[in-house]
Design a protein around this motif. Structure first.
Motif, PDB file in Angstrom:
ATOM      1  N   ALA A   7     -48.706  44.352  40.144  1.00  0.00           N
ATOM      2  CA  ALA A   7     -50.123  44.234  40.471  1.00  0.00           C
ATOM      3  C   ALA A   7     -50.480  42.760  40.625  1.00  0.00           C
ATOM      4  O   ALA A   7     -49.752  41.878  40.190  1.00  0.00           O
ATOM      5  CB  ALA A   7     -50.959  44.860  39.352  1.00  0.00           C
ATOM      6  N   GLU A   8     -51.620  42.544  41.262  1.00  0.00           N
ATOM      7  CA  GLU A   8     -52.127  41.181  41.386  1.00  0.00           C
ATOM      8  C   GLU A   8     -52.464  40.661  39.992  1.00  0.00           C
ATOM      9  O   GLU A   8     -52.945  41.416  39.145  1.00  0.00           O
ATOM     10  CB  GLU A   8     -53.387  41.172  42.244  1.00  0.00           C
ATOM     11  CG  GLU A   8     -53.133  41.414  43.712  1.00  0.00           C
ATOM     12  CD  GLU A   8     -52.347  40.278  44.359  1.00  0.00           C
ATOM     13  OE1 GLU A   8     -52.675  39.103  44.105  1.00  0.00           O
ATOM     14  OE2 GLU A   8     -51.412  40.585  45.100  1.00  0.00           O
ATOM     15  N   PRO A   9     -52.266  39.366  39.751  1.00  0.00           N
ATOM     16  CA  PRO A   9     -52.661  38.813  38.449  1.00  0.00           C
ATOM     17  C   PRO A   9     -54.165  38.972  38.236  1.00  0.00           C
ATOM     18  O   PRO A   9     -54.951  39.008  39.176  1.00  0.00           O
ATOM     19  CB  PRO A   9     -52.289  37.335  38.564  1.00  0.00           C
ATOM     20  CG  PRO A   9     -51.261  37.272  39.641  1.00  0.00           C
ATOM     21  CD  PRO A   9     -51.599  38.382  40.596  1.00  0.00           C
ATOM     22  N   VAL A  10     -54.545  39.058  36.978  1.00  0.00           N
ATOM     23  CA  VAL A  10     -55.931  39.236  36.567  1.00  0.00           C
ATOM     24  C   VAL A  10     -56.380  37.950  35.875  1.00  0.00           C
ATOM     25  O   VAL A  10     -55.584  37.274  35.237  1.00  0.00           O
ATOM     26  CB  VAL A  10     -56.043  40.431  35.590  1.00  0.00           C
ATOM     27  CG1 VAL A  10     -57.435  40.576  35.026  1.00  0.00           C
ATOM     28  CG2 VAL A  10     -55.602  41.712  36.272  1.00  0.00           C
ATOM     29  N   ARG A  11     -57.659  37.630  36.009  1.00  0.00           N
ATOM     30  CA  ARG A  11     -58.211  36.484  35.295  1.00  0.00           C
ATOM     31  C   ARG A  11     -58.670  36.938  33.910  1.00  0.00           C
ATOM     32  O   ARG A  11     -59.321  37.966  33.772  1.00  0.00           O
ATOM     33  CB  ARG A  11     -59.377  35.882  36.066  1.00  0.00           C
ATOM     34  CG  ARG A  11     -58.942  35.237  37.361  1.00  0.00           C
ATOM     35  CD  ARG A  11     -60.115  34.869  38.211  1.00  0.00           C
ATOM     36  NE  ARG A  11     -60.793  36.097  38.607  1.00  0.00           N
ATOM     37  CZ  ARG A  11     -62.085  36.221  38.818  1.00  0.00           C
ATOM     38  NH1 ARG A  11     -62.872  35.194  38.682  1.00  0.00           N
ATOM     39  NH2 ARG A  11     -62.612  37.373  39.169  1.00  0.00           N
ATOM     40  N   TYR A  12     -58.314  36.149  32.915  1.00  0.00           N
ATOM     41  CA  TYR A  12     -58.700  36.410  31.537  1.00  0.00           C
ATOM     42  C   TYR A  12     -59.437  35.201  30.984  1.00  0.00           C
ATOM     43  O   TYR A  12     -59.089  34.066  31.289  1.00  0.00           O
ATOM     44  CB  TYR A  12     -57.479  36.680  30.657  1.00  0.00           C
ATOM     45  CG  TYR A  12     -56.783  37.976  30.970  1.00  0.00           C
ATOM     46  CD1 TYR A  12     -57.164  39.162  30.338  1.00  0.00           C
ATOM     47  CD2 TYR A  12     -55.756  38.027  31.899  1.00  0.00           C
ATOM     48  CE1 TYR A  12     -56.526  40.355  30.635  1.00  0.00           C
ATOM     49  CE2 TYR A  12     -55.124  39.215  32.197  1.00  0.00           C
ATOM     50  CZ  TYR A  12     -55.507  40.373  31.561  1.00  0.00           C
ATOM     51  OH  TYR A  12     -54.882  41.552  31.854  1.00  0.00           O
ATOM     52  N   VAL A  13     -60.434  35.469  30.144  1.00  0.00           N
ATOM     53  CA  VAL A  13     -61.149  34.419  29.437  1.00  0.00           C
ATOM     54  C   VAL A  13     -60.680  34.449  27.994  1.00  0.00           C
ATOM     55  O   VAL A  13     -60.696  35.497  27.349  1.00  0.00           O
ATOM     56  CB  VAL A  13     -62.673  34.631  29.494  1.00  0.00           C
ATOM     57  CG1 VAL A  13     -63.398  33.572  28.681  1.00  0.00           C
ATOM     58  CG2 VAL A  13     -63.154  34.628  30.933  1.00  0.00           C
ATOM     59  N   ARG A  36     -51.926  21.408  30.727  1.00  0.00           N
ATOM     60  CA  ARG A  36     -51.907  20.699  32.019  1.00  0.00           C
ATOM     61  C   ARG A  36     -50.768  21.255  32.893  1.00  0.00           C
ATOM     62  O   ARG A  36     -50.936  21.468  34.090  1.00  0.00           O
ATOM     63  CB  ARG A  36     -51.732  19.197  31.801  1.00  0.00           C
ATOM     64  CG  ARG A  36     -51.972  18.380  33.063  1.00  0.00           C
ATOM     65  CD  ARG A  36     -51.962  16.871  32.788  1.00  0.00           C
ATOM     66  NE  ARG A  36     -53.036  16.498  31.870  1.00  0.00           N
ATOM     67  CZ  ARG A  36     -52.846  15.965  30.648  1.00  0.00           C
ATOM     68  NH1 ARG A  36     -51.639  15.709  30.216  1.00  0.00           N
ATOM     69  NH2 ARG A  36     -53.871  15.679  29.882  1.00  0.00           N
ATOM     70  N   ARG A  37     -49.614  21.494  32.275  1.00  0.00           N
ATOM     71  CA  ARG A  37     -48.485  22.066  33.014  1.00  0.00           C
ATOM     72  C   ARG A  37     -48.851  23.458  33.543  1.00  0.00           C
ATOM     73  O   ARG A  37     -48.567  23.794  34.697  1.00  0.00           O
ATOM     74  CB  ARG A  37     -47.238  22.134  32.127  1.00  0.00           C
ATOM     75  CG  ARG A  37     -45.991  22.557  32.907  1.00  0.00           C
ATOM     76  CD  ARG A  37     -44.752  22.613  32.052  1.00  0.00           C
ATOM     77  NE  ARG A  37     -44.802  23.831  31.256  1.00  0.00           N
ATOM     78  CZ  ARG A  37     -44.701  23.874  29.927  1.00  0.00           C
ATOM     79  NH1 ARG A  37     -44.511  22.797  29.235  1.00  0.00           N
ATOM     80  NH2 ARG A  37     -44.769  25.021  29.292  1.00  0.00           N
ATOM     81  N   LEU A  38     -49.508  24.272  32.728  1.00  0.00           N
ATOM     82  CA  LEU A  38     -49.921  25.606  33.160  1.00  0.00           C
ATOM     83  C   LEU A  38     -50.979  25.534  34.257  1.00  0.00           C
ATOM     84  O   LEU A  38     -51.024  26.394  35.137  1.00  0.00           O
ATOM     85  CB  LEU A  38     -50.432  26.429  31.976  1.00  0.00           C
ATOM     86  CG  LEU A  38     -49.350  26.829  30.969  1.00  0.00           C
ATOM     87  CD1 LEU A  38     -49.973  27.580  29.800  1.00  0.00           C
ATOM     88  CD2 LEU A  38     -48.257  27.644  31.609  1.00  0.00           C
ATOM     89  N   TYR A  39     -51.815  24.514  34.220  1.00  0.00           N
ATOM     90  CA  TYR A  39     -52.797  24.321  35.292  1.00  0.00           C
ATOM     91  C   TYR A  39     -52.069  24.074  36.615  1.00  0.00           C
ATOM     92  O   TYR A  39     -52.404  24.673  37.637  1.00  0.00           O
ATOM     93  CB  TYR A  39     -53.723  23.153  34.948  1.00  0.00           C
ATOM     94  CG  TYR A  39     -54.686  22.818  36.060  1.00  0.00           C
ATOM     95  CD1 TYR A  39     -55.814  23.599  36.271  1.00  0.00           C
ATOM     96  CD2 TYR A  39     -54.442  21.744  36.903  1.00  0.00           C
ATOM     97  CE1 TYR A  39     -56.702  23.306  37.303  1.00  0.00           C
ATOM     98  CE2 TYR A  39     -55.317  21.446  37.930  1.00  0.00           C
ATOM     99  CZ  TYR A  39     -56.441  22.232  38.126  1.00  0.00           C
ATOM    100  OH  TYR A  39     -57.301  21.942  39.147  1.00  0.00           O
ATOM    101  N   HIS A  40     -51.066  23.219  36.590  1.00  0.00           N
ATOM    102  CA  HIS A  40     -50.326  22.907  37.814  1.00  0.00           C
ATOM    103  C   HIS A  40     -49.491  24.097  38.298  1.00  0.00           C
ATOM    104  O   HIS A  40     -49.175  24.190  39.481  1.00  0.00           O
ATOM    105  CB  HIS A  40     -49.449  21.670  37.621  1.00  0.00           C
ATOM    106  CG  HIS A  40     -50.260  20.412  37.484  1.00  0.00           C
ATOM    107  ND1 HIS A  40     -51.027  19.907  38.514  1.00  0.00           N
ATOM    108  CD2 HIS A  40     -50.457  19.586  36.431  1.00  0.00           C
ATOM    109  CE1 HIS A  40     -51.646  18.822  38.107  1.00  0.00           C
ATOM    110  NE2 HIS A  40     -51.323  18.600  36.842  1.00  0.00           N
ATOM    111  N   GLN A  41     -49.163  25.021  37.405  1.00  0.00           N
ATOM    112  CA  GLN A  41     -48.438  26.237  37.786  1.00  0.00           C
ATOM    113  C   GLN A  41     -49.377  27.333  38.265  1.00  0.00           C
ATOM    114  O   GLN A  41     -48.929  28.396  38.688  1.00  0.00           O
ATOM    115  CB  GLN A  41     -47.619  26.760  36.600  1.00  0.00           C
ATOM    116  CG  GLN A  41     -46.489  25.860  36.190  1.00  0.00           C
ATOM    117  CD  GLN A  41     -45.821  26.328  34.903  1.00  0.00           C
ATOM    118  OE1 GLN A  41     -46.206  27.318  34.285  1.00  0.00           O
ATOM    119  NE2 GLN A  41     -44.802  25.600  34.485  1.00  0.00           N
ATOM    120  N   GLY A  42     -50.693  27.108  38.182  1.00  0.00           N
ATOM    121  CA  GLY A  42     -51.664  28.098  38.625  1.00  0.00           C
ATOM    122  C   GLY A  42     -51.990  29.150  37.582  1.00  0.00           C
ATOM    123  O   GLY A  42     -52.651  30.142  37.886  1.00  0.00           O
TER     124      GLY A  42
END
Length: 182
Positions: A7-13, A36-42
């Motif tokens: 499935a498409e990834p879901v946004r979580y808060v 920061r690394r996870l930000y650059h990985q999307g």
């Protein structure tokens, strides 16, 4: 509930409170480097801290809740057991699963019936959702074909109406707004 397959990834808060502990300050550089690394990985879409670094809100993209917990488990703060309170909520749960954005060539338009009545206008809700999607002010401006300054003015009004001061607080404030008006 079964894991989502292909499935498409879901946004979580993710909302977390931390112990005010010397380890929190010592581990802050490793914590920031990790995210920061996870930000650059999307994976990390946005977020930030407040209350002198003792609280944070993160918006992440993941396949399912298990993946979110795996990402959290690798965070230096989690490994040191500094989190006192952790809340993970799917963005659809937060803003209403019935909302479905319809993308047009120049602008993303939401179904009008899905807009909660309240302090924010329908346009402000669209801008806020784009912010939660991780779009920059410039990207939002391009979608609406306006200047970045116009977007900044909308965001300032949104913050004022929601009594917040930064993007990291937006998800929680929108949740409260939707609960207040819905």
């Amino acid at each position: 509930m079964a894991p989502r397959q292909n499935a498409e990834p879901v946004r979580y808060v993710i909302s977390r409170a931390f112990q005010d502990d010397a380890r929190l300050h010592r581990l802050r550089p490793a914590h920031q480097t990790y995210w920061r690394r996870l930000y650059h990985q999307g994976v990390l879409l946005g977020g930030g801290t407040w209350e002198a670094g003792c609280r944070e809100v993160l918006v992440v993209r993941a396949q399912d809740r298990a993946a979110v917990h795996q990402v959290l488990g690798a965070d230096p703060y989690t490994q040191e057991r500094l989190a006192l309170d952790v809340t993970v909520q799917g963005m659809d749960d937060l803003l209403g699963a019935e909302e479905r954005a319809v993308s047009g060539p120049a602008v993303a338009v939401a179904v009008a019936d899905a807009e909660p009545a309240g302090r924010l206008s329908a346009h402000e809700w669209r801008v806020a959702r784009m912010m939660l999607d991780g779009l920059t002010n410039r990207q939002i401006a391009e979608r609406f074909m306006v200047s970045p300054r116009a977007v900044e003015q909308h965001i300032t009004r949104i913050y004022r109406k929601l009594s917040i001061g930064r993007r990291a607080q937006l998800a929680v404030a929108l949740r409260a707004e939707a609960t207040h008006t819905g």
